[in-house]
Design a protein around this motif. Structure first.
Motif, PDB file in Angstrom:
ATOM      1  N   GLU A 123      59.722  52.237  26.931  1.00 42.43           N
ATOM      2  CA  GLU A 123      59.049  53.527  26.944  1.00 42.43           C
ATOM      3  C   GLU A 123      59.937  54.596  26.303  1.00 42.43           C
ATOM      4  OE1 GLU A 123      57.706  56.885  30.261  1.00 42.43           O
ATOM      5  OE2 GLU A 123      58.395  54.883  30.873  1.00 42.43           O
ATOM      6  N   GLU A 124      59.345  55.430  25.474  1.00 41.07           N
ATOM      7  CA  GLU A 124      60.096  56.514  24.841  1.00 41.07           C
ATOM      8  C   GLU A 124      60.567  57.496  25.904  1.00 41.07           C
ATOM      9  OE1 GLU A 124      60.942  56.920  21.654  1.00 41.07           O
ATOM     10  OE2 GLU A 124      60.058  54.990  21.093  1.00 41.07           O
ATOM     11  N   LYS A 125      61.860  57.792  25.890  1.00 46.04           N
ATOM     12  CA  LYS A 125      62.425  58.703  26.884  1.00 46.04           C
ATOM     13  C   LYS A 125      63.366  59.699  26.212  1.00 46.04           C
ATOM     14  CE  LYS A 125      62.342  55.514  30.835  1.00 46.04           C
ATOM     15  NZ  LYS A 125      63.181  54.838  31.858  1.00 46.04           N
ATOM     16  N   VAL A 126      63.479  60.850  26.840  1.00 38.87           N
ATOM     17  CA  VAL A 126      64.435  61.864  26.402  1.00 38.87           C
ATOM     18  C   VAL A 126      65.479  62.020  27.502  1.00 38.87           C
ATOM     19  CG1 VAL A 126      64.806  64.276  25.791  1.00 38.87           C
ATOM     20  CG2 VAL A 126      62.750  63.092  24.986  1.00 38.87           C
ATOM     21  N   PRO A 155      65.320  63.908  36.118  1.00 43.45           N
ATOM     22  CA  PRO A 155      64.028  63.234  35.927  1.00 43.45           C
ATOM     23  C   PRO A 155      64.198  61.773  35.517  1.00 43.45           C
ATOM     24  CG  PRO A 155      64.099  65.354  34.781  1.00 43.45           C
ATOM     25  CD  PRO A 155      65.490  65.027  35.201  1.00 43.45           C
ATOM     26  N   ASN A 156      65.306  61.473  34.836  1.00 43.62           N
ATOM     27  CA  ASN A 156      65.558  60.118  34.340  1.00 43.62           C
ATOM     28  C   ASN A 156      66.864  59.576  34.910  1.00 43.62           C
ATOM     29  OD1 ASN A 156      63.281  59.908  32.339  1.00 43.62           O
ATOM     30  ND2 ASN A 156      64.361  61.680  31.467  1.00 43.62           N
ATOM     31  N   ALA A 157      66.939  59.526  36.228  1.00 45.29           N
ATOM     32  CA  ALA A 157      68.182  59.129  36.897  1.00 45.29           C
ATOM     33  C   ALA A 157      68.593  57.700  36.549  1.00 45.29           C
ATOM     34  CB  ALA A 157      68.039  59.289  38.404  1.00 45.29           C
ATOM     35  N   GLU A 158      67.620  56.801  36.417  1.00 45.22           N
ATOM     36  CA  GLU A 158      67.939  55.402  36.121  1.00 45.22           C
ATOM     37  C   GLU A 158      68.559  55.271  34.735  1.00 45.22           C
ATOM     38  OE1 GLU A 158      65.703  51.046  35.785  1.00 45.22           O
ATOM     39  OE2 GLU A 158      64.674  52.743  36.733  1.00 45.22           O
ATOM     40  N   THR A 159      67.991  55.969  33.749  1.00 47.88           N
ATOM     41  CA  THR A 159      68.548  55.942  32.397  1.00 47.88           C
ATOM     42  C   THR A 159      69.905  56.632  32.361  1.00 47.88           C
ATOM     43  OG1 THR A 159      66.305  56.003  31.488  1.00 47.88           O
ATOM     44  CG2 THR A 159      68.106  56.517  29.983  1.00 47.88           C
ATOM     45  N   ALA A 160      70.039  57.695  33.139  1.00 47.81           N
ATOM     46  CA  ALA A 160      71.312  58.412  33.205  1.00 47.81           C
ATOM     47  C   ALA A 160      72.422  57.493  33.712  1.00 47.81           C
ATOM     48  CB  ALA A 160      71.181  59.637  34.111  1.00 47.81           C
ATOM     49  N   TRP A 161      72.115  56.701  34.734  1.00 44.53           N
ATOM     50  CA  TRP A 161      73.102  55.765  35.271  1.00 44.53           C
ATOM     51  C   TRP A 161      73.438  54.685  34.243  1.00 44.53           C
ATOM     52  CZ3 TRP A 161      77.171  54.663  37.554  1.00 44.53           C
ATOM     53  CH2 TRP A 161      77.488  53.391  38.029  1.00 44.53           C
ATOM     54  N   ASN A 179      69.776  51.761  21.971  1.00 48.79           N
ATOM     55  CA  ASN A 179      68.603  52.043  22.803  1.00 48.79           C
ATOM     56  C   ASN A 179      67.642  52.898  21.976  1.00 48.79           C
ATOM     57  OD1 ASN A 179      69.354  51.222  25.871  1.00 48.79           O
ATOM     58  ND2 ASN A 179      71.169  52.008  24.826  1.00 48.79           N
ATOM     59  N   GLN A 180      66.928  52.228  21.082  1.00 45.50           N
ATOM     60  CA  GLN A 180      66.097  52.931  20.113  1.00 45.50           C
ATOM     61  C   GLN A 180      64.986  53.756  20.758  1.00 45.50           C
ATOM     62  OE1 GLN A 180      66.596  52.885  16.699  1.00 45.50           O
ATOM     63  NE2 GLN A 180      68.475  51.723  17.033  1.00 45.50           N
ATOM     64  N   ASN A 181      64.630  53.445  21.990  1.00 39.57           N
ATOM     65  CA  ASN A 181      63.557  54.185  22.653  1.00 39.57           C
ATOM     66  C   ASN A 181      64.042  55.449  23.351  1.00 39.57           C
ATOM     67  OD1 ASN A 181      64.941  52.422  24.498  1.00 39.57           O
ATOM     68  ND2 ASN A 181      63.404  52.958  26.039  1.00 39.57           N
ATOM     69  N   ILE A 182      65.346  55.705  23.282  1.00 36.80           N
ATOM     70  CA  ILE A 182      65.904  56.862  23.993  1.00 36.80           C
ATOM     71  C   ILE A 182      66.421  57.894  22.997  1.00 36.80           C
ATOM     72  CG2 ILE A 182      67.710  57.651  25.571  1.00 36.80           C
ATOM     73  CD1 ILE A 182      67.493  54.971  26.982  1.00 36.80           C
ATOM     74  N   LYS A 183      65.989  59.116  23.176  1.00 37.34           N
ATOM     75  CA  LYS A 183      66.477  60.237  22.379  1.00 37.34           C
ATOM     76  C   LYS A 183      67.334  61.118  23.270  1.00 37.34           C
ATOM     77  CE  LYS A 183      64.976  64.342  19.827  1.00 37.34           C
ATOM     78  NZ  LYS A 183      63.821  65.185  19.426  1.00 37.34           N
ATOM     79  N   ILE A 184      68.512  61.462  22.794  1.00 40.33           N
ATOM     80  CA  ILE A 184      69.434  62.262  23.606  1.00 40.33           C
ATOM     81  C   ILE A 184      69.449  63.709  23.110  1.00 40.33           C
ATOM     82  CG2 ILE A 184      71.866  62.635  24.182  1.00 40.33           C
ATOM     83  CD1 ILE A 184      72.219  59.646  24.349  1.00 40.33           C
ATOM     84  N   GLU A 185      69.307  64.617  24.048  1.00 39.94           N
ATOM     85  CA  GLU A 185      69.416  66.041  23.753  1.00 39.94           C
ATOM     86  C   GLU A 185      70.674  66.586  24.421  1.00 39.94           C
ATOM     87  OE1 GLU A 185      65.983  68.216  24.950  1.00 39.94           O
ATOM     88  OE2 GLU A 185      64.632  67.255  23.499  1.00 39.94           O
ATOM     89  N   ILE A 186      71.442  67.365  23.683  1.00 39.43           N
ATOM     90  CA  ILE A 186      72.638  68.015  24.233  1.00 39.43           C
ATOM     91  C   ILE A 186      72.265  69.449  24.573  1.00 39.43           C
ATOM     92  CG2 ILE A 186      75.077  68.515  23.892  1.00 39.43           C
ATOM     93  CD1 ILE A 186      74.348  65.537  23.715  1.00 39.43           C
TER      94      ILE A 186
END
Length: 500
Positions: free
Chosen positions: A38-41, A364-370, A68-75
């Motif tokens: 799933e696409e995530k930010v 909001p995305n604690a699992e991806t953050a971990w 992780n091509q489905n993840i976009k990171i914002e700073i």
């Protein structure tokens, strides 16, 4: 044909990167494929930033995004430094409140998932229950910390009352560099780890020799010409966490036996020329500058000095290019830990956790953050980043001497870092900018001790009196600042600032 070869080379290069990236991902996720495409930010909050976040991305996020091509990171910077680039001076500069600004991007309508902060901010966020405890996640995923440098992992545990709320993939550190030949020539044993400051100062006295421009000093707090004994003293007292004034910034606290002892020690080192000062190291007008002339250790002017971990590379580079440097002889050197105080034998003042990574309790995305935290604190990441020279990776297995050298590299991580400053103190300094002048006002008093005009007791009492008057001015008006001579003034607020 050449175009075809270049195309093939490009395809192979991309394939190798992809293979390497997948290897990293597999290593960090136990060989399991990501649970979802799933696409995530993933939003990462940093204390400050702005128009260009490329360095941070290169250091921490590019590889993760690639794998992780489905993840976009914002700073997301808590303080956008871009706003200061265009200030034409008509608006008063207001010291930003990093803690409050970070809390805003953590608790707003679109909260960040990950928080990158210094230890002072981290401690306050922990105390306000704004971060997710990581221990349960680490236990569930069997994420071990036994390979982490104690200075890093124990320092983090100390911040969280023996619980882990953050991980830091790297750290900065310094050690005591010493010239082995100078010790051998003087028939003096080499220094050892965890020596006290007094022991190091005694060695320095025995190593000091010569007069005038030919003098060789036993010790210097840093390797640069232009040392100032008063400001160098801050390195000496940092582990003791000495205070100049009380917690309310109402009364000076420098007229004490402990401060007297510190000033006695430091002033005697300076008066006896065991440590250098500005005047004694001025370059002659006819002296030619070269790559090592401003470096006290490389130029043979000091036997021991405090240097950062990346200084290792500078010494190696100078030694490798010795034939190109006039009047330079390669230095035989090693390192030991920064000296310690007997009352705090395991704490050094020169270890910093510059970037600690935490998970927002409202992420909001604690699992991806971990998953991201595991990634940048993994063995694979440490192996890759251990090639760098500015910071050291947190995993001991990948901390190795550079360029095939042999030296006591554990000296850079044997000691624990200083406890972080109290965020309340930081906020007070921000709200009362004149407090910075209080510390500076002690310099003239200390110089009178060096010039034999006053005893340490007399000079500290004068500083106490002077400082109390300044504190009273600040109490009357928190915006009060001070000129060089101690004269108070309140900066005028421009019309634009008032209107804002």
């Amino acid at each position: 044909m050449m175009a075809k070869n270049r195309k093939l080379q490009k395809v192979l290069t991309v394939s190798l990167i992809a293979t390497f990236g997948m290897g990293l991902l597999a290593g960090c996720n136990g060989g399991k494929a990501p649970a979802s495409k799933e696409e995530k930010v993933l939003r990462i909050g940093v204390l400050s930033g702005g128009y260009d976040d490329s360095y941070f991305r290169q250091q921490y996020t590019d590889i993760y995004e690639f794998t992780n091509q489905n993840i976009k990171i914002e700073i997301v910077p808590a303080i956008d430094q871009s706003q200061y680039r265009y200030n034409d001076g008509t608006e008063e500069y207001v010291q930003p409140d990093y803690l409050e600004s970070m809390k805003k991007i953590m608790t707003g309508s679109n909260p960040v998932d990950i928080v990158v902060s210094d230890t002072s901010t981290l401690k306050q966020l922990i105390q306000e229950n704004l971060l997710k405890q990581l221990d349960p996640l680490m236990q569930e995923d069997k994420f071990e910390t036994t390979d982490f440098v104690p200075a890093v992992i124990d320092g983090i545990r100390d911040l969280g009352d023996n619980q882990i709320y953050a991980l830091s993939p790297s750290f900065s550190s310094s050690a005591l560099f010493y010239n082995k030949k100078m010790f051998t020539d003087a028939n003096i044993d080499f220094p050892t780890d965890k020596m006290t400051w007094d022991e190091v100062f005694n060695l320095a006295r025995r190593l000091t020799k010569g007069e005038g421009k030919d003098r060789v000093y036993g010790f210097s707090f840093n390797r640069y010409r232009g040392s100032d004994p008063y400001w160098d003293m801050q390195t000496y007292v940092s582990a003791l966490q000495m205070k100049t004034f009380d917690d309310k910034a109402e009364t000076m606290t420098v007229n004490t036996p402990q401060w007297v002892k510190i000033w006695e020690t430091m002033s005697k080192l300076s008066k006896d020329k065991i440590i250098p000062d500005n005047a004694s190291l001025e370059m002659d007008s006819g002296e030619n500058w070269n790559a090592i002339s401003s470096d006290l250790f490389l130029s043979g002017k000091v036997a021991m000095t405090i240097g950062e971990s990346y200084y290792v590379n500078e010494i190696a580079d100078a030694n490798d290019n010795a034939a190109k440097i006039k009047n330079y002889t390669p230095i035989d050197w090693d390192v030991v830990t920064i000296p310690v105080h007997p009352e705090k034998p395991d704490i050094g003042g020169n270890i910093w956790l510059n970037n600690t990574f935490s998970i927002n309790s409202s992420a909001p995305n604690a699992e991806t953050a971990w998953d991201f935290l595991k990634f940048i604190n993994s063995e694979e990441w440490a192996k890759l980043k251990s090639r760098g020279s500015y910071e050291m990776v947190a995993r001991k297995s990948f901390i190795q001497p550079k360029q095939g050298q042999t030296y006591n590299i554990q000296a850079f991580y044997l000691l624990k870092p200083l406890p972080p400053s109290n965020p309340k103190d930081d906020k007070m300094m921000m709200e009362k900018p004149g407090l910075y002048s209080i510390t500076n006002s002690g310099r003239s008093s200390f110089q009178e001790v060096i010039d034999n005009k006053k005893t340490p007791e007399e000079a500290l009492k004068d500083w106490e009196t002077k400082g109390n008057k300044m504190l009273q001015e600040i109490k009357n008006n928190p915006k009060t600042q001070f000129q060089e001579d101690g004269t108070p003034f309140v900066p005028e607020v421009s019309g634009a600032a008032r209107a804002g």
